[in-house]
Design a protein around this motif. Sequence first.
Motif, mmCIF file in Angstrom:
data_model
loop_
_atom_site.group_PDB
_atom_site.id
_atom_site.type_symbol
_atom_site.label_atom_id
_atom_site.label_comp_id
_atom_site.label_asym_id
_atom_site.label_seq_id
_atom_site.Cartn_x
_atom_site.Cartn_y
_atom_site.Cartn_z
ATOM 1 N N ASP A 140 0.798 -1.224 0.000
ATOM 2 C CA ASP A 140 0.000 0.000 0.000
ATOM 3 C C ASP A 140 0.832 1.276 0.000
ATOM 4 O O ASP A 140 0.332 2.354 0.304
ATOM 5 N N ARG A 141 2.123 1.148 -0.352
ATOM 6 C CA ARG A 141 2.975 2.321 -0.562
ATOM 7 C C ARG A 141 3.700 2.130 -1.892
ATOM 8 O O ARG A 141 4.234 1.047 -2.155
ATOM 9 N N ALA A 168 -4.031 -1.132 -7.392
ATOM 10 C CA ALA A 168 -3.593 -1.031 -5.997
ATOM 11 C C ALA A 168 -3.342 0.404 -5.574
ATOM 12 O O ALA A 168 -3.466 0.748 -4.392
ATOM 13 N N ARG A 181 -6.013 2.355 -3.492
ATOM 14 C CA ARG A 181 -6.185 2.154 -2.050
ATOM 15 C C ARG A 181 -4.876 2.398 -1.287
ATOM 16 O O ARG A 181 -4.727 1.991 -0.137
ATOM 17 N N ALA A 182 -3.930 3.060 -1.928
ATOM 18 C CA ALA A 182 -2.630 3.304 -1.297
ATOM 19 C C ALA A 182 -2.765 4.207 -0.081
ATOM 20 O O ALA A 182 -3.610 5.105 -0.041
ATOM 21 N N ARG A 183 -1.916 3.970 0.891
ATOM 22 C CA ARG A 183 -1.849 4.874 2.039
ATOM 23 C C ARG A 183 -0.778 5.944 1.840
ATOM 24 O O ARG A 183 -0.819 6.996 2.487
#
Length: 247
Positions: free
Chosen positions: A32-33, A45, A48-50
């Motif tokens: 998620d990065r 993806a 929904r990355a942080r």
Amino acid sequence: MRRGWAALLAALALGACRGTEAPQPVDPARFDRFFLWAGVPPPPAVGRARELYILGGEIRRGGTAQLVDMRAGVPHVRLARVWLTVRAERLDWNAQVWDALRAMLARWRAAGNRLEGLQIDFDAATPGLDRYRAFLGQVRRELPPGTRLSITGLLDWSANGDPAELARLDGLVDEVVIQTYQGRTTIPGYAAWFRRIDTLPLTHKIALVEGGEWTPPAALARDRRFAGYVVFLLRPPSPAGPGPRRP
């Protein structure tokens, strides 16, 4: 009895095979990065990355130093925290570079992004960390107050960097992202470089390349400053040319 020995040998052989099976390729869907370079189509993806490290500009060799804007417009990211990444091939930044960089940071922040700060992507050789530290001191003086600072680091830093010199970076930078690849490929024998990663005296993340191999080294399990993975996304190969340069 013979059947018992045969079963035991079969179990041992199966265990050996499992222990030596090939690492799984790095799949962006499991992370998620991300590093997002210009011209790379973001996979699902990214939605929904942080955290995103987005290439915004480059400072290239040759001629007078200048910040080259790598994007047609300012990114608009709703959810993820954003780092403005600048790829640098030189460190003799002049007043025009600093002015352009501050203006770019202001534009990205004004666009409504959750701007974490600036990341400098520069391949600082391990023996030259003292000179790089002096440059980073200038970066701190030139950046607007409160701007966080991230840098990329070579895999060699964790194995052969002077602990005292690395410790002096603490306070100048908020994190270092250690690169584990060259181009589109994970560096062979990467596990050996991580034997001392838990002694790196800085908050650090590990950069993996999409599709590259990765098995977490044992030292990461005891690494208190390890802050997660960042996946460098690749443009699909095409006859027109290679994918993006690594950060």
